[in-house]
Design a protein around this motif. Structure first.
Motif, PDB file in Angstrom:
ATOM      1  N   TYR A  65      37.968   6.111 -32.476  1.00 15.15           N
ATOM      2  CA  TYR A  65      38.142   6.548 -31.082  1.00 15.15           C
ATOM      3  C   TYR A  65      39.608   6.910 -30.860  1.00 15.15           C
ATOM      4  N   PHE A  66      39.848   7.965 -30.064  1.00 14.48           N
ATOM      5  CA  PHE A  66      41.202   8.452 -29.820  1.00 14.48           C
ATOM      6  C   PHE A  66      41.489   8.677 -28.328  1.00 14.48           C
ATOM      7  N   PRO A  67      41.219   7.740 -27.422  1.00 22.88           N
ATOM      8  CA  PRO A  67      41.605   7.980 -26.027  1.00 22.88           C
ATOM      9  C   PRO A  67      43.129   8.029 -25.903  1.00 22.88           C
ATOM     10  N   MET A  68      43.620   8.805 -24.936  1.00 27.01           N
ATOM     11  CA  MET A  68      45.069   8.979 -24.785  1.00 27.01           C
ATOM     12  C   MET A  68      45.474   8.871 -23.319  1.00 27.01           C
ATOM     13  N   LYS A  69      46.793   8.809 -23.130  1.00 27.22           N
ATOM     14  CA  LYS A  69      47.375   8.894 -21.786  1.00 27.22           C
ATOM     15  C   LYS A  69      48.582   9.815 -21.890  1.00 27.22           C
ATOM     16  N   GLU A  70      48.684  10.754 -20.952  1.00 28.44           N
ATOM     17  CA  GLU A  70      49.882  11.601 -20.884  1.00 28.44           C
ATOM     18  C   GLU A  70      50.784  10.939 -19.859  1.00 28.44           C
ATOM     19  N   LEU A  71      51.922  10.432 -20.302  1.00 26.86           N
ATOM     20  CA  LEU A  71      52.764   9.583 -19.455  1.00 26.86           C
ATOM     21  C   LEU A  71      53.484  10.341 -18.348  1.00 26.86           C
ATOM     22  N   THR A  72      53.896  11.590 -18.594  1.00 28.94           N
ATOM     23  CA  THR A  72      54.649  12.342 -17.586  1.00 28.94           C
ATOM     24  C   THR A  72      53.803  12.583 -16.337  1.00 28.94           C
TER      25      THR A  72
END
Length: 196
Positions: free
Chosen positions: A86-93
């Motif tokens: 699994y590869f969930p992500m968050k874009e911090l900006t």
């Protein structure tokens, strides 16, 4: 007296700068993560890797996961959904969560000792009808590559030892639940903004 006043002024300025950096500031989060991570759990080693820590705008982002069996047997069979990774992500900006949807059939994969199973990230994100237009546009844009920003990958390998595979000691053959693994790691990478 002048020295003490000068010291207080310098200390005051220093504290203001520290307080001025918000906890969600990507530069503060960066220190805890690199562009690669390795985690062991029992007879398995999970690796999560971004081939670069910093990509230029337009570069193809290469993120992959590996699962390696390092136990005593020659091989072991695992069961998992469409993928073990699994590869969930968050874009911090932008503070956007990038989900990772997957079909959940039961598939088995045989891992040979010392031969890592590798899989590259593929775009499997979506959005709901209640999400705002900016978020929808952002998710749609991922099909063409990652927009400029700071990304954290919350990767995991999620699998069980398959109960039908050889060896009664792998769990599940005595009527008990097969052993489930969920090995997690985090990495970070950045993509530079498009030059105007």
């Amino acid at each position: 007296m002048g020295f003490i006043l000068m010291f207080i002024m310098l200390t005051g300025c220093d504290k203001q700068e520290t307080l001025g950096a918000a906890p969600s500031d990507p530069s503060l989060n960066r220190a805890a993560r690199e562009n690669h991570a390795e985690v062991s759990d029992g007879d398995f080693v999970y690796r999560l890797v971004s081939e670069k820590g910093q990509y230029e705008h337009g570069d193809q982002v290469q993120v992959y996961a590996e699962l390696e069996y390092v136990g005593e047997k020659d091989e072991v069979t695992i069961g998992h959904a469409a993928s073990a990774f699994y590869f969930p992500m968050k874009e911090l900006t932008r503070d956007y969560d990038i989900s990772y949807a997957m079909n959940e059939p039961y598939i088995t994969t045989t891992l040979k000792k010392g031969e890592p199973l590798r899989e590259y990230y593929k775009m499997r994100s979506g959005y709901g009808s209640k999400d705002d237009k900016k978020f929808k546009d952002f998710i749609r844009s991922l099909k063409d590559g990652f927009p400029g920003g700071h990304y954290v990958v919350y990767g995991s390998a999620d699998f069980v030892i398959d109960s039908q595979s050889h060896g009664a000691d792998q769990g599940g053959s005595n009527g008990e639940e097969p052993k489930r693994y969920k090995i997690q790691a985090e990495i970070e990478f950045s993509v530079s903004e498009e030059k105007k």
